[in-house]
Design a protein around this motif. Structure first.
Motif, PDB file in Angstrom:
ATOM      1  N   PHE A 156      16.995  23.532  71.095  1.00  0.00           N
ATOM      2  CA  PHE A 156      18.026  22.918  71.932  1.00  0.00           C
ATOM      3  C   PHE A 156      17.403  21.967  72.945  1.00  0.00           C
ATOM      4  O   PHE A 156      17.857  20.830  73.118  1.00  0.00           O
ATOM      5  N   GLN A 157      16.370  22.414  73.643  1.00  0.00           N
ATOM      6  CA  GLN A 157      15.736  21.567  74.649  1.00  0.00           C
ATOM      7  C   GLN A 157      15.212  20.277  74.035  1.00  0.00           C
ATOM      8  O   GLN A 157      15.391  19.190  74.590  1.00  0.00           O
ATOM      9  N   SER A 158      14.582  20.387  72.879  1.00  0.00           N
ATOM     10  CA  SER A 158      14.047  19.207  72.205  1.00  0.00           C
ATOM     11  C   SER A 158      15.168  18.244  71.807  1.00  0.00           C
ATOM     12  O   SER A 158      15.067  17.026  72.013  1.00  0.00           O
ATOM     13  N   MET A 191      21.645  16.314  66.607  1.00  0.00           N
ATOM     14  CA  MET A 191      22.746  17.262  66.728  1.00  0.00           C
ATOM     15  C   MET A 191      22.370  18.716  66.425  1.00  0.00           C
ATOM     16  O   MET A 191      22.883  19.625  67.070  1.00  0.00           O
ATOM     17  N   PRO A 192      21.512  18.992  65.439  1.00  0.00           N
ATOM     18  CA  PRO A 192      21.162  20.402  65.216  1.00  0.00           C
ATOM     19  C   PRO A 192      20.636  21.078  66.472  1.00  0.00           C
ATOM     20  O   PRO A 192      20.935  22.248  66.732  1.00  0.00           O
ATOM     21  N   GLY A 193      19.862  20.334  67.262  1.00  0.00           N
ATOM     22  CA  GLY A 193      19.367  20.888  68.511  1.00  0.00           C
ATOM     23  C   GLY A 193      20.469  21.032  69.544  1.00  0.00           C
ATOM     24  O   GLY A 193      20.549  22.029  70.260  1.00  0.00           O
ATOM     25  N   LEU A 194      21.350  20.040  69.633  1.00  0.00           N
ATOM     26  CA  LEU A 194      22.431  20.082  70.613  1.00  0.00           C
ATOM     27  C   LEU A 194      23.395  21.225  70.342  1.00  0.00           C
ATOM     28  O   LEU A 194      23.954  21.809  71.259  1.00  0.00           O
ATOM     29  N   PHE A 241      18.361  13.292  72.886  1.00  0.00           N
ATOM     30  CA  PHE A 241      19.663  12.685  73.121  1.00  0.00           C
ATOM     31  C   PHE A 241      19.647  11.813  74.383  1.00  0.00           C
ATOM     32  O   PHE A 241      20.112  10.668  74.373  1.00  0.00           O
ATOM     33  N   ILE A 242      19.102  12.333  75.468  1.00  0.00           N
ATOM     34  CA  ILE A 242      19.043  11.560  76.711  1.00  0.00           C
ATOM     35  C   ILE A 242      18.164  10.322  76.545  1.00  0.00           C
ATOM     36  O   ILE A 242      18.485   9.240  77.033  1.00  0.00           O
ATOM     37  N   PRO A 274      27.549  25.667  78.985  1.00  0.00           N
ATOM     38  CA  PRO A 274      27.528  26.735  77.981  1.00  0.00           C
ATOM     39  C   PRO A 274      27.485  26.159  76.572  1.00  0.00           C
ATOM     40  O   PRO A 274      28.164  25.174  76.265  1.00  0.00           O
ATOM     41  N   ARG A 275      26.692  26.758  75.709  1.00  0.00           N
ATOM     42  CA  ARG A 275      26.525  26.240  74.349  1.00  0.00           C
ATOM     43  C   ARG A 275      27.847  26.249  73.569  1.00  0.00           C
ATOM     44  O   ARG A 275      28.074  25.400  72.705  1.00  0.00           O
TER      45      ARG A 275
END
Length: 262
Positions: free
Chosen positions: A147-149, A135-138, A154-155, A178-179
């Motif tokens: 974010f990409q990591s 979640m921190p990345g998401l 997640f996927i 959008p973030r």
């Protein structure tokens, strides 16, 4: 705030509205409606549509519970549906609580949770530790690498061996979102009273489908969140990941079709 997938199946059969999950759009359901070996059987029995947040609004007013219920209403009205079944996958299942906050249980025929989170308040108990670790990345709005990591993780938790084209489609859906929407998806206010009353009163049947190998959603946590639901059917698909219909397509279809009487 929505667009519609093409109708699939016999309009004389019960309708099922599919609501997709976090970040991944309507393309997630392509495997259900475009599977050549099964499409004739699937189409002969019912038709389906999918909700998508099409214009990607980033203002909080667009993400209040009533607005999401209105999105569902727009789908129902566009297709002249009468008491459709509603299938919510993953976080998309939480939108059913929005619908039942502004409509009586008689508005729909039944609820289907497919690896579904019943409501936003249940997230801490229904989502795995591994999912929360990403979640921190998401939720990242400034660090692109993080974010990409996080999104790739997640996927991969959804399914570790997706077809390449579908995998890239999932990644693409997340990258163009959008973030700000991510934060609104998790932080918005929601009332689950209507949902739980519909279940504990016996007014609505519910089919809860779980993947036996799901790395994201916790079966017991979901069942705890809907404790007391009277007309409850629980089905666990063996060896299925979070994308249950990709892992076990024939069993998934049979489970849904049999339960809806299609």
């Amino acid at each position: 705030m929505y667009n519609l997938n093409p109708i699939c199946g016999d309009p004389l059969k019960p309708a099922i509205v599919f609501i997709h999950g976090f970040s991944i759009g309507a393309m997630a359901f392509d495997e259900i409606f475009n599977d050549p070996p099964l499409v004739s059987e699937w189409n002969a029995r019912f038709h389906s549509i999918s909700i998508v947040n099409y214009d990607k609004p980033t203002n909080a007013a667009a993400w209040v519970s009533q607005r999401l219920a209105e999105d569902f209403d727009a789908v129902v009205q566009s297709y002249n549906l009468i008491k459709p079944f509603v299938l919510g996958w993953s976080l998309g299942a939480a939108q059913i609580a929005d619908i039942l906050s502004f409509h009586p249980p008689s508005y729909i025929s039944g609820v289907i949770y497919d690896a579904g989170v019943p409501c936003l308040a249940s997230l801490p108990n229904t989502v795995s530790v591994a999912a929360f670790a990403s979640m921190p990345g998401l939720n990242q709005t400034t660090n692109v690498t993080q974010f990409q990591s996080g999104y790739i993780d997640f996927i991969n938790l959804c399914h570790p061996a997706l077809d390449l084209d579908f995998y890239l489609g999932c990644l693409g859906d997340g990258m163009v979102q959008p973030r700000a929407i991510v934060d609104l998806s998790f932080s918005r206010t929601q009332n689950s009273t209507g949902l739980l009353q519909a279940g504990t009163s016996g007014a609505l049947p519910l089919l809860a489908i779980f993947g036996g190998d799901d790395q994201l959603v916790l079966k017991q946590g979901v069942l705890d969140a809907i404790a007391g639901w009277q007309k409850l059917t629980v089905v666990t698909l063996p060896d299925a990941e979070h994308f249950t219909w990709i892992s076990r397509p024939v069993l998934f279809r049979a489970t849904v079709l049999n339960w809806t009487g299609s």
